[in-house]
Scaffold this motif. Sequence first.
Motif, PDB file in Angstrom:
ATOM      1  N   ASP A  53      13.942 -14.754  12.941  1.00 51.23           N
ATOM      2  CA  ASP A  53      13.062 -15.294  11.897  1.00 51.23           C
ATOM      3  C   ASP A  53      13.677 -16.520  11.214  1.00 51.23           C
ATOM      4  OD1 ASP A  53      14.914 -13.314  10.871  1.00 51.23           O
ATOM      5  OD2 ASP A  53      13.825 -13.329   8.965  1.00 51.23           O
ATOM      6  N   HIS A  54      14.762 -17.069  11.794  1.00 48.54           N
ATOM      7  CA  HIS A  54      15.404 -18.288  11.261  1.00 48.54           C
ATOM      8  C   HIS A  54      15.647 -19.289  12.382  1.00 48.54           C
ATOM      9  CE1 HIS A  54      15.943 -16.582   7.258  1.00 48.54           C
ATOM     10  NE2 HIS A  54      15.826 -15.477   7.959  1.00 48.54           N
ATOM     11  N   ASP A 140      19.699 -16.304   4.406  1.00 46.87           N
ATOM     12  CA  ASP A 140      19.577 -14.868   4.117  1.00 46.87           C
ATOM     13  C   ASP A 140      20.910 -14.419   3.544  1.00 46.87           C
ATOM     14  OD1 ASP A 140      17.076 -14.864   5.218  1.00 46.87           O
ATOM     15  OD2 ASP A 140      17.514 -13.397   6.782  1.00 46.87           O
ATOM     16  N   HIS A 189      11.452 -15.937   1.739  1.00 47.77           N
ATOM     17  CA  HIS A 189      11.762 -14.666   2.413  1.00 47.77           C
ATOM     18  C   HIS A 189      11.096 -13.487   1.714  1.00 47.77           C
ATOM     19  CE1 HIS A 189      14.227 -12.186   5.166  1.00 47.77           C
ATOM     20  NE2 HIS A 189      14.463 -13.322   5.812  1.00 47.77           N
TER      21      HIS A 189
HETATM   22 MN    MN Z   1      15.607 -13.337   7.679  1.00 51.10          MN
END
Ligand code: MN
Length: 226
Positions: A53-54, A140, A189
């Motif tokens: 997700d990055h 994150d 996020h």
């Molecule tokens: Mn993430």
Amino acid sequence: MLNITYFGHAAFLLETGGVKILVDPFLKGNPLSPVTPDDVEGDYILVTHGHGDHLGDTVEIALRTGALAISNAEICGWLREKGVRTHALHIGGGHSFPFGYVKMTQALHGSSLPDGSYGGNPGGFLLNLSDGSNYYFAGDTGLFGDMRLIGEEGLDAAVLPIGDNYTMGPKDALKAVQFLHPKIVIPIHYDTFDVIQQDVEAWKTLVESETDANVLAMQPGENADI
Ligand code: MN
Ligand code: NI
């Protein structure tokens, strides 16, 4: 000054002096993204860590646009095997690019790559632009006390996760704002998946009552000068 467009989750397009910089371009699998990998252009791609997700669509975008990926040495090595041009940094180290100085900061998280390869340590980025403005993308992370040191830079904006579960939640993110004291804070996020649903308007009210920062809760697709 930075012109910033949010694509939801942790994905951004930054524009400064005609240079386009993508950050964590997770677009195809991102339920909040209003754009696809084919829609975006980039001269540089900043990747905070290896999670899907990055890292997102970095390979596809970089191969099409020729963008230079900037990440840690392990992720850069993995990207180079796929034909992507890279510039490797590591935590505490920075480099001057034509648009400004990029320093990799620590993050408390993981960083495995989508195929299970070792992705090194996760990070964030501190951008010192040529016009003297400073921006912090935390990546994150959980809360850490050395955010106070990053705050000593004098931040025009800080981009912080608030989703909880995988990263800081709203309470720790408030503490992060108190450590960083940025002029503007952009929450990220959250709301992408059920487990990271948050009431961002309540968090904005809380942060603006407890700190001097202005909270800019961007909608996916929204663009702002910060
Ligand atoms: Mn993430
Ligand atoms: Ni992650």
